[in-house]
Design a protein around this motif. Structure first.
Motif, PDB file in Angstrom:
ATOM      1  N   GLN A  69       0.810  -1.210   0.000  1.00  0.00           N
ATOM      2  CA  GLN A  69       0.000   0.000   0.000  1.00  0.00           C
ATOM      3  C   GLN A  69       0.849   1.268   0.000  1.00  0.00           C
ATOM      4  O   GLN A  69       0.448   2.288  -0.567  1.00  0.00           O
ATOM      5  CB  GLN A  69      -0.942   0.003   1.215  1.00  0.00           C
ATOM      6  N   ARG A  70       2.022   1.247   0.635  1.00  0.00           N
ATOM      7  CA  ARG A  70       2.870   2.444   0.649  1.00  0.00           C
ATOM      8  C   ARG A  70       3.223   2.869  -0.768  1.00  0.00           C
ATOM      9  O   ARG A  70       3.318   4.067  -1.057  1.00  0.00           O
ATOM     10  CB  ARG A  70       4.162   2.200   1.431  1.00  0.00           C
ATOM     11  N   MET A  71       3.446   1.897  -1.650  1.00  0.00           N
ATOM     12  CA  MET A  71       3.770   2.224  -3.025  1.00  0.00           C
ATOM     13  C   MET A  71       2.507   2.498  -3.848  1.00  0.00           C
ATOM     14  O   MET A  71       2.501   3.392  -4.707  1.00  0.00           O
ATOM     15  CB  MET A  71       4.577   1.094  -3.657  1.00  0.00           C
ATOM     16  N   LYS A  72       1.451   1.780  -3.585  1.00  0.00           N
ATOM     17  CA  LYS A  72       0.232   1.971  -4.384  1.00  0.00           C
ATOM     18  C   LYS A  72      -0.410   3.333  -4.162  1.00  0.00           C
ATOM     19  O   LYS A  72      -1.193   3.788  -5.008  1.00  0.00           O
ATOM     20  CB  LYS A  72      -0.764   0.846  -4.102  1.00  0.00           C
ATOM     21  N   GLN A  73      -0.062   4.018  -3.056  1.00  0.00           N
ATOM     22  CA  GLN A  73      -0.613   5.360  -2.867  1.00  0.00           C
ATOM     23  C   GLN A  73      -0.092   6.326  -3.945  1.00  0.00           C
ATOM     24  O   GLN A  73      -0.695   7.379  -4.189  1.00  0.00           O
ATOM     25  CB  GLN A  73      -0.283   5.889  -1.477  1.00  0.00           C
ATOM     26  N   LEU A  74       0.993   5.967  -4.619  1.00  0.00           N
ATOM     27  CA  LEU A  74       1.485   6.767  -5.731  1.00  0.00           C
ATOM     28  C   LEU A  74       0.543   6.691  -6.935  1.00  0.00           C
ATOM     29  O   LEU A  74       0.643   7.488  -7.864  1.00  0.00           O
ATOM     30  CB  LEU A  74       2.889   6.305  -6.143  1.00  0.00           C
ATOM     31  N   ILE A  75      -0.372   5.737  -6.907  1.00  0.00           N
ATOM     32  CA  ILE A  75      -1.394   5.607  -7.944  1.00  0.00           C
ATOM     33  C   ILE A  75      -2.751   6.114  -7.455  1.00  0.00           C
ATOM     34  O   ILE A  75      -3.519   6.699  -8.216  1.00  0.00           O
ATOM     35  CB  ILE A  75      -1.532   4.131  -8.390  1.00  0.00           C
ATOM     36  N   THR A  76      -3.037   5.919  -6.175  1.00  0.00           N
ATOM     37  CA  THR A  76      -4.387   6.205  -5.665  1.00  0.00           C
ATOM     38  C   THR A  76      -4.603   7.640  -5.211  1.00  0.00           C
ATOM     39  O   THR A  76      -5.747   8.092  -5.135  1.00  0.00           O
ATOM     40  CB  THR A  76      -4.703   5.281  -4.468  1.00  0.00           C
ATOM     41  N   ALA A  77      -3.513   8.385  -4.901  1.00  0.00           N
ATOM     42  CA  ALA A  77      -3.688   9.666  -4.208  1.00  0.00           C
ATOM     43  C   ALA A  77      -3.339  10.879  -5.049  1.00  0.00           C
ATOM     44  O   ALA A  77      -3.243  11.983  -4.527  1.00  0.00           O
ATOM     45  CB  ALA A  77      -2.831   9.667  -2.926  1.00  0.00           C
ATOM     46  N   ASN A  78      -3.131  10.715  -6.364  1.00  0.00           N
ATOM     47  CA  ASN A  78      -2.665  11.849  -7.164  1.00  0.00           C
ATOM     48  C   ASN A  78      -3.722  12.930  -7.319  1.00  0.00           C
ATOM     49  O   ASN A  78      -4.924  12.686  -7.213  1.00  0.00           O
ATOM     50  CB  ASN A  78      -2.203  11.377  -8.549  1.00  0.00           C
ATOM     51  N   ASP A  79      -3.246  14.145  -7.592  1.00  0.00           N
ATOM     52  CA  ASP A  79      -4.119  15.297  -7.806  1.00  0.00           C
ATOM     53  C   ASP A  79      -4.321  15.496  -9.301  1.00  0.00           C
ATOM     54  O   ASP A  79      -3.371  15.761 -10.042  1.00  0.00           O
ATOM     55  CB  ASP A  79      -3.479  16.563  -7.216  1.00  0.00           C
ATOM     56  N   GLY A  80      -5.551  15.375  -9.769  1.00  0.00           N
ATOM     57  CA  GLY A  80      -5.826  15.601 -11.172  1.00  0.00           C
ATOM     58  C   GLY A  80      -5.719  14.342 -12.011  1.00  0.00           C
ATOM     59  O   GLY A  80      -5.623  13.226 -11.500  1.00  0.00           O
ATOM     60  N   ALA A  81      -5.727  14.550 -13.318  1.00  0.00           N
ATOM     61  CA  ALA A  81      -5.780  13.448 -14.273  1.00  0.00           C
ATOM     62  C   ALA A  81      -4.410  12.805 -14.466  1.00  0.00           C
ATOM     63  O   ALA A  81      -3.375  13.374 -14.128  1.00  0.00           O
ATOM     64  CB  ALA A  81      -6.304  13.957 -15.612  1.00  0.00           C
TER      65      ALA A  81
END
Length: 380
Positions: free
Chosen positions: A266-278
């Motif tokens: 999950q620590r790495m997957k937040q780089l996919i789930t938490a971004n701002d914008g498209a």
């Protein structure tokens, strides 16, 4: 047509990226008139992208010739040389910290570098809204440039600095960039210390990357409390359409990516789930290696227009070195044709050697192996 002396020639650079602007700056320092034609409507039309590391043995050499090296050091971020290699769970595998005062390859935002170069040019050097549509005229010159706004001009030398899908390249070469099989999907994170503190901590002051051999996540700190993440994987060039998605379907793209990264922590997957914008899709292309052409006295290329390679740390540095060497050749040669000969005699062998070394290596970006600069214990 007799090739003119550079100081009496009409010189047109196509493309206002770092290479084209560096070339223009050095030409002007040597008293040579030049015009840069850029398709963007103005300098603020689009975001210029992430951060760059300019190396002491190429990019910085060009900035020294441009008289801008000290200003570059003032704007750059030496701390951005920090590199973290992470596991797919986000644990530290290896860590490279720059030494105190280390300036071999400090980072600078692309936009900051472009502004530095633009502000160094004489007013009116860049003609905005001038996207090249067609280059005409005989190889011996003069050449005719036709632009998207309906205007056209006659010129003695065309310098193609217009990137991967150059409109100038066909005048000297039939080569077409080929898809490498690797695509980047870009995600942005803003106000990271307040809104994304975990991602800020994970990334550090420079970059952090994790890979499993098939896919990778690469987080890169930018100035102004921003982080960009590149989600890297092997995929068809049209993977979004094949998945039945649209480019503006942020939720759908996120769900698709999370399926591919399901085994990651999950620590790495937040780089996919938490971004701002498209998300922004950036498939990686490269020119066949070697890419060379027969000398033409009125056209030459630099940077990605000349030698598009996988993004393994050399692109902008080679473009700026090309620009410097071309400008200096024009400043010292008696004719434009002789300057182009001298420039290409150095640039083409160098780019051929580098391109052959990097050919087929886009997938190295996905490798789970430690980079060679790290020893077995994870320290350089």
């Amino acid at each position: 047509m007799t090739s003119p002396a550079p100081k009496h020639a009409r010189i047109s650079i196509i493309g206002a990226g770092p290479g084209g602007l560096t070339c223009a700056r050095i030409l002007q320092r040597h008293g040579i008139t030049v015009t840069v034609h850029e398709r963007d409507a103005d300098r603020d039309t689009r975001n210029q992208g992430g951060t760059l590391d300019l190396h002491a043995d190429n990019g910085q050499i060009a900035l020294r010739e441009a008289g801008l090296l000290n200003e570059f050091f003032r704007l750059s971020r030496p701390e951005g040389q920090e590199t973290r290699i992470l596991s797919t769970d986000g644990e530290m595998r290896a860590h490279l910290m720059p030494d105190e005062g280390e300036l071999f390859k400090p980072e600078i935002d692309r936009g900051q570098l472009r502004d530095l170069l633009l502000d160094s040019l004489e007013p009116g050097t860049v003609r905005w809204g001038h996207g090249l549509t067609r280059l005409a005229g005989p190889a011996t010159g003069p050449r005719m440039l036709h632009f998207t706004d309906g205007s056209n001009i006659e010129t003695d030398l065309v310098i193609g600095s217009d990137g991967a899908f150059s409109r100038v390249r066909p005048a000297v070469s039939p080569a077409i960039p080929e898809y490498t099989g690797v695509t980047f999907t870009e995600a942005w994170f803003h106000d990271v210390q307040n809104r994304h503190p975990e991602i800020s901590t994970l990334t550090g002051e420079g970059s952090a990357t994790g890979a499993d051999g098939e896919r990778a996540l690469w987080a890169q700190r930018n100035s102004g409390n921003h982080i960009r993440v590149y989600i890297m994987r092997k995929a068809p060039v049209d993977w979004i359409a094949r998945a039945g998605l649209r480019r503006d379907d942020t939720a759908g793209i996120r769900a698709h990516l999370l399926t591919e990264f399901a085994a990651w922590g999950q620590r790495m997957k937040q780089l996919i789930t938490a971004n701002d914008g498209a998300f922004i899709d950036r498939p990686i292309f490269a020119l066949p290696a070697p890419h060379t052409w027969e000398h033409t006295p009125t056209v030459t290329l630099l940077g990605d227009a000349a030698h598009l390679m996988p993004p393994l740390g050399v692109g902008v540095n080679l473009a700026m070195l090309d620009a410097s060497e071309l400008a200096l050749a024009l400043a010292t040669a008696p004719t434009v044709a002789e300057a182009i000969h001298a420039y290409e005699a150095t640039m083409l062998p160098r780019s051929t050697e580098t391109a052959k070394m990097l050919e087929g290596r886009a997938e190295d970006l996905l490798s789970g192996d430690l980079p060679p600069e790290f020893a077995d214990d994870g320290q350089p």
